[in-house]
Design a protein around this motif. Structure first.
Motif, mmCIF file in Angstrom:
data_model
loop_
_atom_site.group_PDB
_atom_site.id
_atom_site.type_symbol
_atom_site.label_atom_id
_atom_site.label_comp_id
_atom_site.label_asym_id
_atom_site.label_seq_id
_atom_site.Cartn_x
_atom_site.Cartn_y
_atom_site.Cartn_z
ATOM 1 N N ALA A 237 9.943 8.070 -14.200
ATOM 2 C CA ALA A 237 8.810 8.836 -13.660
ATOM 3 C C ALA A 237 7.514 8.030 -13.707
ATOM 4 O O ALA A 237 6.714 8.071 -12.779
ATOM 5 C CB ALA A 237 8.644 10.140 -14.430
ATOM 6 N N VAL A 238 7.312 7.293 -14.791
ATOM 7 C CA VAL A 238 6.065 6.525 -14.931
ATOM 8 C C VAL A 238 6.197 5.175 -14.224
ATOM 9 O O VAL A 238 5.382 4.821 -13.363
ATOM 10 C CB VAL A 238 5.717 6.298 -16.424
ATOM 11 N N ASN A 239 7.219 4.405 -14.606
ATOM 12 C CA ASN A 239 7.292 2.990 -14.202
ATOM 13 C C ASN A 239 7.730 2.789 -12.758
ATOM 14 O O ASN A 239 7.392 1.770 -12.161
ATOM 15 C CB ASN A 239 8.252 2.227 -15.117
ATOM 16 N N LEU A 240 8.470 3.738 -12.206
ATOM 17 C CA LEU A 240 8.911 3.567 -10.818
ATOM 18 C C LEU A 240 8.243 4.583 -9.893
ATOM 19 O O LEU A 240 7.530 4.203 -8.967
ATOM 20 C CB LEU A 240 10.441 3.673 -10.726
ATOM 21 N N ASP A 241 8.439 5.886 -10.181
ATOM 22 C CA ASP A 241 7.848 6.891 -9.286
ATOM 23 C C ASP A 241 6.321 6.801 -9.327
ATOM 24 O O ASP A 241 5.648 6.975 -8.305
ATOM 25 C CB ASP A 241 8.300 8.304 -9.690
ATOM 26 N N GLY A 242 5.776 6.539 -10.509
ATOM 27 C CA GLY A 242 4.315 6.419 -10.635
ATOM 28 C C GLY A 242 3.786 5.236 -9.849
ATOM 29 O O GLY A 242 2.723 5.309 -9.228
ATOM 30 N N VAL A 243 4.529 4.137 -9.864
ATOM 31 C CA VAL A 243 4.131 2.957 -9.079
ATOM 32 C C VAL A 243 4.231 3.272 -7.582
ATOM 33 O O VAL A 243 3.347 2.928 -6.797
ATOM 34 C CB VAL A 243 4.993 1.732 -9.468
ATOM 35 N N LEU A 244 5.312 3.962 -7.200
ATOM 36 C CA LEU A 244 5.466 4.333 -5.788
ATOM 37 C C LEU A 244 4.302 5.224 -5.336
ATOM 38 O O LEU A 244 3.704 4.987 -4.274
ATOM 39 C CB LEU A 244 6.795 5.067 -5.583
ATOM 40 N N ASP A 245 3.972 6.232 -6.131
ATOM 41 C CA ASP A 245 2.889 7.137 -5.728
ATOM 42 C C ASP A 245 1.543 6.417 -5.693
ATOM 43 O O ASP A 245 0.689 6.717 -4.852
ATOM 44 C CB ASP A 245 2.836 8.358 -6.660
ATOM 45 N N THR A 246 1.343 5.467 -6.597
ATOM 46 C CA THR A 246 0.102 4.686 -6.587
ATOM 47 C C THR A 246 0.047 3.808 -5.344
ATOM 48 O O THR A 246 -0.993 3.691 -4.685
ATOM 49 C CB THR A 246 0.010 3.817 -7.864
ATOM 50 N N LEU A 247 1.178 3.212 -5.022
ATOM 51 C CA LEU A 247 1.264 2.365 -3.819
ATOM 52 C C LEU A 247 0.960 3.192 -2.559
ATOM 53 O O LEU A 247 0.198 2.772 -1.680
ATOM 54 C CB LEU A 247 2.668 1.766 -3.759
ATOM 55 N N ARG A 248 1.540 4.403 -2.503
ATOM 56 C CA ARG A 248 1.303 5.266 -1.333
ATOM 57 C C ARG A 248 -0.165 5.662 -1.239
ATOM 58 O O ARG A 248 -0.751 5.680 -0.152
ATOM 59 C CB ARG A 248 2.172 6.523 -1.440
ATOM 60 N N ALA A 249 -0.748 5.982 -2.399
ATOM 61 C CA ALA A 249 -2.165 6.375 -2.414
ATOM 62 C C ALA A 249 -3.040 5.202 -1.973
ATOM 63 O O ALA A 249 -4.017 5.370 -1.233
ATOM 64 C CB ALA A 249 -2.556 6.840 -3.819
ATOM 65 N N ALA A 250 -2.682 4.006 -2.435
ATOM 66 C CA ALA A 250 -3.444 2.812 -2.067
ATOM 67 C C ALA A 250 -3.319 2.548 -0.570
ATOM 68 O O ALA A 250 -4.315 2.293 0.120
ATOM 69 C CB ALA A 250 -2.936 1.603 -2.860
ATOM 70 N N ALA A 251 -2.102 2.629 -0.058
ATOM 71 C CA ALA A 251 -1.883 2.355 1.369
ATOM 72 C C ALA A 251 -2.641 3.356 2.238
ATOM 73 O O ALA A 251 -3.187 2.987 3.287
ATOM 74 C CB ALA A 251 -0.387 2.390 1.675
#
Ligand code: NAD
Length: 269
Positions: A128-142
């Motif tokens: 949830a933190v290391n993968l999904d959290g990175v994915l959601d951060t990446l999406r927010a950044a994009a």
């Protein structure tokens, strides 16, 4: 130009805006520090309110244009709001470091090795933190950077995502390997948009992630060719490179920073 203005202009981030998840400790804090010390606006996005307050104040005291937001990267809407808040703080957003991560869980061989005893809650928590959290951060950044037509996204994975590592759990190695794949694929998908995506793969660094776990200096002498654990200051050059125009032709890269540990593991026995 034949003086240090060449380097200064290549790595110039003055006035630019960046957000760093997990930015109030360890590797994320070093990233935030080098960007703030180089004249950028930096938002620390972190779960830990005390660290956010203390580190924001400390970096401001040394002249940094730094803001702090308490956010849990496992909450996708909250991450998106925090990234937009970082943009509002700086008046612009040029890059996002998706760095927050934890390391918990068991090995396959320790107590409770039978499949039905694997601590699935640790698996879910790390994912949830290391993968999904990175994915959601990446999406927010994009979402913010794509309309601008330029920007930098940098994911923190680990050398444990590129090889086995007896010092961490399978939950961690699996999530970090997935972050490597996510970064590469995102780089491909975003190529041509002006937004680059790269992955940092640190080896051992002394941070709060390993607090309470000290295998002793002999372990680093054996497993790291440079013979020691890394200091987070030693990650600042790579962070500044990946945040600045100096990395304009770099995307989809995975950059170990590990005192040579991966090279050692590739040496035939
Ligand atoms: N230290 C190492 O040896 C090492 C090696 C390889 C990779 N990494 C990776 O580097 C990244 C940073 O780790 P670190 O070593 O600096 O650890 P750290 O514990 O010092 O810092 C991590 C920060 O992330 C924050 N955080 C944790 N969960 C969060 C969440 N759900 N939402 C928002 N923030 C959260 C913590 O509050 C902390 O401030 C992690 O992704 C980790 O996997 C670390």
């Amino acid at each position: 130009m034949s003086d240090n203005r060449v380097a200064a202009s290549l790595f110039d981030v003055t006035g630019r805006g960046y957000a760093v998840t997990g930015g109030a400790s360890g590797i994320g804090l070093a990233v935030a520090e080098v960007l703030a010390d180089s004249g950028a606006h930096v938002a620390l996005l972190d779960l830990h309110p005390g660290r956010v307050e203390a580190e924001t104040a400390r970096l401001r005291e040394r002249g940094g244009k730094v803001t702090g937001h308490v956010v849990d990267v496992t909450d996708g809407d909250a991450v998106a709001a925090a990234v937009r808040a970082a943009e509002a703080d700086a008046g612009r957003l040029d890059g996002v470091f998706a760095n927050a991560g934890i390391s918990v869980g068991a090995s396959f061989t320790g107590p409770g090795w039978r499949v039905e005893e694997f601590p699935i809650d640790a698996w879910d928590t790390v994912r949830a933190v290391n993968l999904d959290g990175v994915l959601d951060t990446l999406r927010a950044a994009a979402a913010v950077l794509l309309p601008r037509g330029r920007g930098r996204i940098v994911l923190t994975a680990s050398t444990a995502g590129l090889r086995t590592d007896p010092m961490v759990a399978y939950s961690y190695t699996s999530a970090e390997a997935a972050v490597v794949g996510l970064g590469r694929q995102a780089a491909l998908d975003l190529a041509g948009s002006g937004v680059t995506v790269n992955v940092i793969a640190p080896g051992p660094f002394r941070t709060n992630i390993g607090a309470g776990f000290d295998p002793g200096e002999a372990v680093w002498r054996e497993t790291v060719p440079l013979g020691r654990i890394g200091h987070t200051d030693e990650l600042k050059g790579l962070a500044l490179l990946l945040a600045s125009d100096a990395s304009s032709y770099m995307t989809g890269g995975v950059y170990p920073i590990d005192g040579g540990a991966l090279a050692l593991s590739h040496t035939p026995a």
